[in-house]
Design a protein around this motif. Structure first.
Motif, PDB file in Angstrom:
ATOM      1  N   SER A 117      -8.885   0.256   5.319  1.00 35.24           N
ATOM      2  CA  SER A 117      -9.249   1.684   5.711  1.00 35.24           C
ATOM      3  C   SER A 117      -8.161   2.572   6.314  1.00 35.24           C
ATOM      4  O   SER A 117      -7.149   2.332   5.762  1.00 35.24           O
ATOM      5  CB  SER A 117      -9.374   0.993   7.821  1.00 35.24           C
ATOM      6  N   TRP A 118      -8.319   3.915   6.659  1.00 37.11           N
ATOM      7  CA  TRP A 118      -7.907   4.551   7.037  1.00 37.11           C
ATOM      8  C   TRP A 118      -7.689   4.934   8.111  1.00 37.11           C
ATOM      9  O   TRP A 118      -8.590   4.747   9.787  1.00 37.11           O
ATOM     10  CB  TRP A 118      -8.097   5.999   6.265  1.00 37.11           C
ATOM     11  N   PHE A 119      -6.249   5.282   9.098  1.00 33.21           N
ATOM     12  CA  PHE A 119      -6.307   5.526  10.472  1.00 33.21           C
ATOM     13  C   PHE A 119      -5.480   6.661  10.490  1.00 33.21           C
ATOM     14  O   PHE A 119      -4.322   7.054   9.622  1.00 33.21           O
ATOM     15  CB  PHE A 119      -5.020   4.122  11.018  1.00 33.21           C
ATOM     16  N   ARG A 120      -5.264   7.271  11.272  1.00 35.86           N
ATOM     17  CA  ARG A 120      -4.058   8.262  11.540  1.00 35.86           C
ATOM     18  C   ARG A 120      -3.428   8.153  13.049  1.00 35.86           C
ATOM     19  O   ARG A 120      -4.365   8.105  14.042  1.00 35.86           O
ATOM     20  CB  ARG A 120      -4.931   9.145  11.706  1.00 35.86           C
ATOM     21  N   GLN A 121      -2.120   9.179  13.243  1.00 31.45           N
ATOM     22  CA  GLN A 121      -2.021   8.937  14.161  1.00 31.45           C
ATOM     23  C   GLN A 121      -1.182  10.945  14.908  1.00 31.45           C
ATOM     24  O   GLN A 121      -0.452  11.196  14.122  1.00 31.45           O
ATOM     25  CB  GLN A 121      -0.313   7.786  14.794  1.00 31.45           C
ATOM     26  N   THR A 122      -0.799  10.570  16.081  1.00 32.07           N
ATOM     27  CA  THR A 122       0.493  12.139  16.139  1.00 32.07           C
ATOM     28  C   THR A 122       1.419  11.527  17.556  1.00 32.07           C
ATOM     29  O   THR A 122       0.819  10.715  17.223  1.00 32.07           O
ATOM     30  CB  THR A 122      -0.800  13.128  16.978  1.00 32.07           C
ATOM     31  N   LEU A 146       0.408  -1.324  -0.262  1.00 26.52           N
ATOM     32  CA  LEU A 146      -0.021  -0.248  -0.133  1.00 26.52           C
ATOM     33  C   LEU A 146       0.809   1.725   0.133  1.00 26.52           C
ATOM     34  O   LEU A 146       1.704   0.896   0.795  1.00 26.52           O
ATOM     35  CB  LEU A 146      -1.023   0.179   1.461  1.00 26.52           C
ATOM     36  N   VAL A 147       0.573   2.121  -0.551  1.00 26.06           N
ATOM     37  CA  VAL A 147       1.041   3.721  -0.942  1.00 26.06           C
ATOM     38  C   VAL A 147       0.572   4.449  -0.595  1.00 26.06           C
ATOM     39  O   VAL A 147      -0.438   5.439  -1.636  1.00 26.06           O
ATOM     40  CB  VAL A 147       2.095   3.057  -2.481  1.00 26.06           C
ATOM     41  N   CYS A 193      -2.984   3.691   5.607  1.00 23.11           N
ATOM     42  CA  CYS A 193      -4.158   2.969   5.420  1.00 23.11           C
ATOM     43  C   CYS A 193      -3.986   1.810   5.714  1.00 23.11           C
ATOM     44  O   CYS A 193      -2.476   1.339   5.156  1.00 23.11           O
ATOM     45  CB  CYS A 193      -4.371   3.085   3.542  1.00 23.11           C
ATOM     46  N   ALA A 194      -4.858   0.989   5.612  1.00 25.28           N
ATOM     47  CA  ALA A 194      -4.749  -0.537   5.692  1.00 25.28           C
ATOM     48  C   ALA A 194      -5.310  -1.641   5.040  1.00 25.28           C
ATOM     49  O   ALA A 194      -6.969  -0.832   4.629  1.00 25.28           O
ATOM     50  CB  ALA A 194      -4.843  -0.624   7.165  1.00 25.28           C
TER      51      ALA A 194
END
Length: 125
Positions: free
Chosen positions: A35-40, A4-5, A96-97
């Motif tokens: 899916s989409w995840f996000r991280q700070t 995935l890119v 993305c996952a």
């Protein structure tokens, strides 16, 4: 295994829109929920949105519901995240996952076996 890119991240002002893309290769894209995840920094990866294998079902985190739209085009091996009315608190690295996951795990990082490298989104106030 699918690779995935992500692309499409950048710097925008609050209230503006941005569309992220996730291109898949090396596997049968339609066989995976995505899916989409996000991280700070210093925080756990947060669920943003997910879409079922053929796109019939979508799921959203409470903080983005009504502002973000997830979609996919299996013919193009690509998933998208349309982000509208962006807020400073949306600032994060977005990942993305993909996974052969089940509905009960679709919001969990453990439900996915394949991850992209991430794309940074910065929303200024």
């Amino acid at each position: 295994q699918v690779q995935l890119v992500e692309s499409g991240g950048g710097l925008v002002q609050a209230g503006e829109s941005l569309t992220l893309s996730c291109a898949a290769s090396g596997g049968t894209f339609s066989g995976y929920a995505t899916s989409w995840f996000r991280q700070t920094p210093g925080k756990e990866r947060e669920f943003v949105a997910a879409v079922s294998r053929v796109g019939g079902y979508t799921y959203y985190g409470d903080s983005v519901k009504g502002r973000f739209t997830i979609s996919r085009e299996n013919a193009k091996n690509t998933m998208y995240l349309q982000m509208n009315n962006l807020k400073p608190e949306d600032t994060a690295v977005y990942y993305c996952a993909a996974g052969r996951t089940i509905t009960s795990q679709i919001r969990l990082t453990s439900g996915y076996t394949n991850w992209g490298q991430g794309t940074r989104v910065t929303v200024s106030s």
